[in-house]
Design a protein around this motif. Structure first.
Motif, PDB file in Angstrom:
ATOM      1  N   LEU A 168      -2.997   5.204  -7.881  1.00 29.87           N
ATOM      2  CA  LEU A 168      -4.010   4.376  -6.900  1.00 29.87           C
ATOM      3  C   LEU A 168      -5.531   4.214  -7.947  1.00 29.87           C
ATOM      4  N   LEU A 227       0.972   4.380  -2.768  1.00 33.82           N
ATOM      5  CA  LEU A 227       0.571   5.842  -2.395  1.00 33.82           C
ATOM      6  C   LEU A 227       1.924   6.806  -2.623  1.00 33.82           C
ATOM      7  N   TYR A 231      -4.036   7.155   2.858  1.00 36.91           N
ATOM      8  CA  TYR A 231      -3.773   8.219   2.087  1.00 36.91           C
ATOM      9  C   TYR A 231      -4.272   9.873   2.774  1.00 36.91           C
ATOM     10  N   ILE A 247       0.861  -1.277   0.059  1.00 35.48           N
ATOM     11  CA  ILE A 247      -0.078   0.144  -0.152  1.00 35.48           C
ATOM     12  C   ILE A 247       0.624   1.405  -0.096  1.00 35.48           C
ATOM     13  N   SER A 267      -5.971   1.807   1.527  1.00 35.95           N
ATOM     14  CA  SER A 267      -5.055   2.626   0.842  1.00 35.95           C
ATOM     15  C   SER A 267      -5.947   4.154   1.017  1.00 35.95           C
TER      16      SER A 267
END
Length: 370
Positions: A137, A130, A287, A126, A283
């Protein structure tokens, strides 16, 4: 915030995969017994209402994430604290999802693998995506939503072909009346529909702001319908008692497929589906955490803190509960109302009211001046 843009299709894909998350495989809405499907549909309506609150907030400040307009609305200091609360919540939500992912793999396919090893590999993957940015993504979500739909079609085909579906398991309708349904609706609304508050950090990246409402509504409705159908299928195949007992009922449902002693052990379809949905849900939470920290602490870019935050995420995923049953109890009973009601309903609604009143006065003053 990074200089990036995501398309409408990418936003829909991210929203849809986010809302599927772990709700796809757990006993979602089962407190309403055979009427779980109805409780989920009502929760979907609640999710639509929450979506409108977040959407109207976004319309007031279309170029700012939640942590940005919280300071605009509530003032520099109170808004900063509120923004930090959301950042902590996003990180906590990510840690719960990492734990869900690790526990499903342990119980289904990798029982001898240490939980820590699974969580580290998952978080590293992940963090790498990112690090490359939100556009990467978004493009990845476009591909994997198609794969998830194909898995769903194949899995459903074999479940029906195996003859395990008994619609009588869903009868009678409203067997226990409306009370268990209405008691279940708040839980099924906050999880997963209320959690889309995380997207208030991502909406400024959308290349066509005027389509936010359509994308948001279509994703909430489509995911709500699929979750309602999936829970109904679990009950139709397993029965309501077995669905209640099962940790991951969809895994048990697909595990019953056995055609000609040849087509069996299709659990991998569920595991891969879960891997896809949890990857994107975690994710988004991670993020949103990173972007919130960058915004609050005025950092230059998000890349420098992704891996340190990833290490904190791994630590939290291992320490937030001693075992899976405690993890589930914490999510459904301890944090549900004290955490979700203020963060999903009270604070956004209060900020929306303040923003609308303030902007209304500004417009009135402008009109008076002209």
């Amino acid at each position: 915030m990074e200089k990036a843009k995501i398309s409408v299709i990418q936003l829909f894909s991210l929203l849809f995969l986010f809302e599927m998350g772990s709700a796809l495989v757990v006993s979602y809405g089962i407190n309403a017994k055979k009427d779980a499907w109805l409780a989920i549909l009502l929760a979907m309506c609640g999710g639509i209402i929450l979506s409108f609150i977040y959407y109207f907030l976004f319309r007031q400040y279309p170029n700012l994430p939640l942590t940005g307009y919280a300071r605009k609305i509530l003032g520099k200091y109170v808004g900063w604290i509120v923004g930090l609360l959301y950042v902590v919540f996003f990180l906590y939500g990510a840690s719960r999802n990492v734990r869900d992912f690790g526990d499903l793999l342990l119980s289904s396919t990798m029982s001898e693998t240490p939980l820590l090893a699974l969580n580290i590999l998952f978080v590293l993957a992940i963090c790498y995506v990112l690090y490359l940015g939100i556009e990467v993504l978004g493009r990845t979500a476009e591909v994997f939503i198609v794969i998830l739909i194909l898995f769903g079609i194949v899995g459903n085909f074999f479940v029906y072909l195996s003859g395990n579906v008994d619609l009588n398991n869903l009868k009678p309708f409203l067997e226990n009346g409306w009370k268990p349904i209405l008691m279940t609706v708040p839980i099924t609304t906050f999880f997963p529909f209320g959690e889309i508050v995380a997207f208030t950090m991502l909406l400024p990246y959308l290349n066509r702001h005027e389509l936010v409402k359509k994308v948001w509504l279509s994703s909430v409705i489509s995911s709500g319908l699929i979750l309602s159908y999936t829970t109904s299928l679990d009950i139709a195949v397993l029965g309501v008692e077995a669905t209640e007992r099962a940790t991951f009922p969809l895994l048990s449902t697909i595990g019953k497929v056995n055609l000609f002693e040849f087509i069996q052990r299709l659990d991998a379809l569920v595991v891969f589906s879960f891997l896809i949905t949890m990857f994107f849900k975690t994710s988004i939470f991670l993020y949103s955490t990173v972007i919130g920290i960058v915004d609050l602490f005025k950092l230059k870019n998000h890349q420098q803190i992704i891996f340190p935050i990833g290490l904190i995420l791994i630590f939290l995923s291992m320490t937030n509960a001693s075992d899976f049953s405690e993890h589930v109890e914490e999510g459904l009973e301890i944090i549900m109302y004290p955490l979700y009601i203020p963060l999903f309903v009270i604070i956004p609604l209060f900020m929306l009211l303040v923003a609308m009143i303030r902007n209304g006065f500004k417009k009135k003053n402008r009109n008076n001046e002209t």
